[in-house]
Write a protein that holds these residues in place. Structure first.
Motif, PDB file in Angstrom:
ATOM      1  N   THR A  27       0.834  -1.202   0.000  1.00 12.67           N
ATOM      2  CA  THR A  27       0.000   0.000   0.000  1.00 12.67           C
ATOM      3  C   THR A  27       0.870   1.253   0.000  1.00 12.67           C
ATOM      4  O   THR A  27       0.623   2.187  -0.757  1.00 12.67           O
ATOM      5  CB  THR A  27      -0.906   0.017   1.240  1.00 12.67           C
ATOM      6  OG1 THR A  27      -1.615  -1.205   1.282  1.00 12.67           O
ATOM      7  CG2 THR A  27      -1.884   1.161   1.182  1.00 12.67           C
ATOM      8  N   ILE A  28       1.893   1.259   0.854  1.00 14.38           N
ATOM      9  CA  ILE A  28       2.694   2.482   0.982  1.00 14.38           C
ATOM     10  C   ILE A  28       3.457   2.774  -0.308  1.00 14.38           C
ATOM     11  O   ILE A  28       3.442   3.906  -0.807  1.00 14.38           O
ATOM     12  CB  ILE A  28       3.649   2.372   2.196  1.00 14.38           C
ATOM     13  CG1 ILE A  28       2.820   2.448   3.479  1.00 14.38           C
ATOM     14  CG2 ILE A  28       4.688   3.480   2.173  1.00 14.38           C
ATOM     15  CD1 ILE A  28       3.604   2.270   4.742  1.00 14.38           C
ATOM     16  N   VAL A  29       4.080   1.752  -0.897  1.00 12.77           N
ATOM     17  CA  VAL A  29       4.847   1.984  -2.133  1.00 12.77           C
ATOM     18  C   VAL A  29       3.925   2.449  -3.253  1.00 12.77           C
ATOM     19  O   VAL A  29       4.176   3.479  -3.903  1.00 12.77           O
ATOM     20  CB  VAL A  29       5.593   0.701  -2.563  1.00 12.77           C
ATOM     21  CG1 VAL A  29       6.209   0.893  -3.934  1.00 12.77           C
ATOM     22  CG2 VAL A  29       6.651   0.333  -1.550  1.00 12.77           C
ATOM     23  N   ALA A  30       2.822   1.729  -3.464  1.00 20.19           N
ATOM     24  CA  ALA A  30       1.950   2.062  -4.590  1.00 20.19           C
ATOM     25  C   ALA A  30       1.327   3.439  -4.396  1.00 20.19           C
ATOM     26  O   ALA A  30       1.253   4.238  -5.326  1.00 20.19           O
ATOM     27  CB  ALA A  30       0.875   1.006  -4.757  1.00 20.19           C
ATOM     28  N   MET A  31       0.907   3.743  -3.175  1.00 25.75           N
ATOM     29  CA  MET A  31       0.239   5.032  -2.981  1.00 25.75           C
ATOM     30  C   MET A  31       1.223   6.192  -3.008  1.00 25.75           C
ATOM     31  O   MET A  31       0.866   7.293  -3.438  1.00 25.75           O
ATOM     32  CB  MET A  31      -0.588   5.020  -1.705  1.00 25.75           C
ATOM     33  CG  MET A  31      -1.840   4.207  -1.946  1.00 25.75           C
ATOM     34  SD  MET A  31      -3.081   4.303  -0.676  1.00 25.75           S
ATOM     35  CE  MET A  31      -3.253   6.028  -0.427  1.00 25.75           C
TER      36      MET A  31
END
Lengths: 283, 417
Positions: free
Chosen positions: B287-291
């Motif tokens: 979630t953190i990387v993609a967002m």
């Protein structure tokens, strides 16, 4: 960003380190989008590069996922739906938004701040909240699971973009041009079509593009208020990613990346045209 | 000037100038408002009314008063200490009988079950056995299900007969009402929402921080390059901005998954063993990387527009006064960019806490946001009141940040592309 001549050796080194860091961040921004393009030509049903692809063996590449896409009834239907909904909601949003922007840019507009905040709100309210709210409300008035319902919802979501871009164009509009046209003997109609419209058009067109892409890329609201009849491209992708990950999705993704490149070029050309017409940049 | 100073200035047709001007302004006000009104009307119907309808739904409580009309009426004047009398029980029997025939006990029983688990089975089992029951109903109903013999059950029915309820909000905050109307925390194993709210805010803050760290150098570079080069590099920022959200999420799946590009590369290079591939997706990392990737342009663009207005001579002046580069940056340049940091930060944070698609696709269990629970309650648990309450709380938070944003920057200053 040139290095000043008085820079010390440490500063020079830092300068190149900084450029290196920036290059890495740019890679982070664009790399993922570029990586899927070759992946979509994979002959194998995997999400990664096969041995044959890495050795550039022609056998490792194929167009099967593109063929899959263009022969799939579900995908073609989804594209059709996306275009119907996207175009209809773009037209609605552009017409309503442009007229409103004309009013908003008037000096005598009452309560402009409050109205502007309201018109922008569909952009700020999280999509899941809009989707939930519209689901409850549209079900009550029998708009859920209809094309009209989805189109109205997407119109609401696209409106802020039209309002923002058109008011921005109008705010930099030089009203002396209208007076000049009048003084040269043009009547109001002629002035509108020959002077105002050409100058405002780039703003309207880019607003329309934003509205279209908003609808074309929107998943959450469609997920909640559309029925199986109104399955759009993003929904097809969404369920594809959730259920069986087939590289067909990578083929779709590649085409969408190309589409966004096209959009970006159009917008850039519009921006340049706008600048040129205002005499801000030569050529 | 032939006119005397006492007589007011007039237009050609004799109207005083002041009146004429006021008229013209009023006319132009009306004209402006008429131009805006179609859009306002549309948005009120298609957007504002649905939002208010949702807010209403988060406190609306029709099930008990509609499903148990007679019982609620019979309960009036009950002493709340001992079990109610026979006439209340027979009213309940009648209500359940009617509900059973109309097949609408479902709403009622789910509603009561939210408050007190076990009520669903109490109602359905009792309703099924009603046909063979004989008065007096008090014994018969208590025989059919022990719940009817508990004073708390009746207190619950009496309380939930009110047309408005706070219980969805309490549920959304992992609280509940005791039979006596006190607010207590839910049992440990049922506290999910508050944690999810905090996780959403926390992860959004991390994402905002990461976009700032990555966006700041890029914005700095873009604003200090000659326009010809910066326009070219700007395209690299705008391309992801314009690319479909699902496409960007998909690419991160392709890159990060355990059989994906990044793991394959690391195995091929020999950084990790084939069996020890990293789990970088379907968890918080995913979630953190993609967002961060998705929201990075929203940080770069406001930062860039602020940095663009800082004259380079300030830094040169600071240097010429003897400041070391880092000191000059910290004391001169950085403070000037704070408006941009605030704008980008609030924008990314607002967008981030409302994201649903990306956490749902790459978040797995641990990377899920509160939005995913709104969808869960809308589509799976079908507890729409609770979904509306969670959405309302989230909306409230977003509006607060939006107002701050508006006060600091102004919505009409938002630039796109």
């Amino acid at each position: 960003m040139a290095i000043p001549s008085y820079a010390t050796r440490g500063e020079r080194i830092w300068h190149y380190v900084f450029l290196g860091i920036c290059a890495l961040i740019f890679l982070f921004l664009v790399g993922p989008l570029l990586i899927i393009i070759p992946l979509s030509f994979n002959a194998q049903p995997y999400f990664t590069f096969s041995q044959k692809m890495l050795t550039l063996d022609p056998e490792g590449f194929s167009l099967r996922w593109y063929q899959d896409f263009f022969t799939s009834r579900a995908w073609l239907n989804a594209i059709k739906n996306s275009f119907i909904i996207g175009i209809a909601s773009t037209i609605l949003a552009t017409v309503l938004g442009t007229i409103a922007a004309l009013g908003l840019s008037s000096r005598n507009m009452p309560a402009r701040g409050a109205i502007m905040a309201l018109l922008i709100s569909p952009m700020i309210v999280p999509l899941i909240i809009s989707a939930a709210a519209m689901f409850f409300f549209f079900s009550k008035v029998n708009l859920a699971q209809t094309y009209l319902g989805v189109i109205l919802a997407h119109t609401a979501l696209g409106i802020p973009f039209v309002v923002i871009t058109v008011t921005a164009t109008l705010s930099s509009f030089d009203t002396t041009l209208i007076r000049a046209a009048h003084s040269l003997g043009a009547n109001p109609t002629r002035t509108f079509f020959k002077v105002v419209l050409p100058l405002v058009t780039p703003g309207v067109v880019s607003g329309a593009l934003f509205a279209f892409i908003t609808s074309f890329d929107e998943v959450v609201v469609v997920l909640f208020i559309a029925g199986p009849e109104q399955r759009t491209m993003p929904i097809q992708m969404w369920s594809g990613i959730r259920e069986q990950i087939s590289p067909t999705i990578l083929a779709v993704a590649t085409m969408l990346v190309l589409l966004s490149m096209l959009m970006l070029t159009t917008l850039e050309l519009l921006r340049r045209r706008g600048e040129r017409m205002r005499g801000l940049s030569p050529g | 000037m032939s006119e005397s100073p006492a007589s007011p200035l007039t237009t050609a047709d004799g109207v005083p100038l002041k009146v004429s001007l006021r008229r013209a302004v009023r006319r132009s006000k009306i004209k402006a408002f008429l131009l805006v009104s179609p859009l306002l009307l549309f948005l009120v119907v298609a957007f504002v009314m649905p939002i208010f309808d949702m807010l209403w739904r988060s406190v609306d409580n029709p099930e008990v008063s509609a499903g148990l009309t007679r019982t609620v009426e019979a309960l009036e004047g009950w002493d709340r200490q001992s079990l109610p009398d026979e006439h209340v029980f027979s009213a309940l029997a009648e209500d359940l009988q009617e509900g059973q025939e109309a097949r609408n006990l479902g709403l009622l029983s789910s509603r009561l079950n939210y408050e007190q688990s076990g009520m669903r089975s109490a109602i359905t089992r009792t309703a099924r056995g009603l046909r063979t029951m004989e008065p007096p109903y008090k014994e018969a109903l208590i025989d059919a299900h022990a719940r009817w013999g508990e004073v708390d059950t009746w207190k619950l029915i009496e309380r939930e007969a009110s047309p408005l309820t706070l219980s969805y909000y309490l549920m959304a905050l992992d609280r509940r009402l005791t039979p006596d109307g006190e607010i207590v925390r839910a049992p440990e194993n049922q506290r999910i929402h508050v944690n999810l709210f905090w996780r959403t805010f926390w992860m959004s803050a991390v994402i905002t921080g990461l976009t700032l760290v990555l966006g700041y150098p890029i914005a700095f570079l873009l604003s200090n390059l000659p326009l010809r080069h910066s326009n070219l590099l700007m395209i690299l920022v705008l391309l992801p901005f314009w690319t479909s959200l699902l496409v960007r999420t998909t690419t991160w799946i392709a890159i990060l998954q355990s059989q994906g590009v990044l793991n394959d590369v690391m195995v091929a290079v020999g950084v990790i063993a084939d069996e020890a591939r990293w789990q970088m997706i379907h968890n918080k990392t995913g979630t953190i990387v993609a967002m961060t990737h998705i929201l990075l342009p929203f940080m770069i663009l406001p930062l860039y527009s602020v940095m663009k207005t800082i004259p380079p001579s300030y830094m040169r002046a600071a240097r010429s006064l003897g400041g070391r580069p880092f000191l000059c940056f910290r004391r001169v340049y950085f403070p000037l960019t704070i408006p941009g940091i605030a704008a980008g930060g609030i924008l990314v944070f607002i967008l981030s806490i409302g994201y649903y698609i990306t956490p749902a696709l790459v978040g797995g269990q641990s990377g899920r946001f509160i939005t995913n629970y709104i969808a869960y309650h809308m589509q799976t648990s079908l507890n729409w009141g609770l979904a509306a309450a969670i959405a309302s709380i989230l909306l409230f938070v977003v509006i607060i940040f939006y107002l701050v944003f508006n006060r600091l920057i102004g919505v009409d200053k938002v630039k796109l592309g």
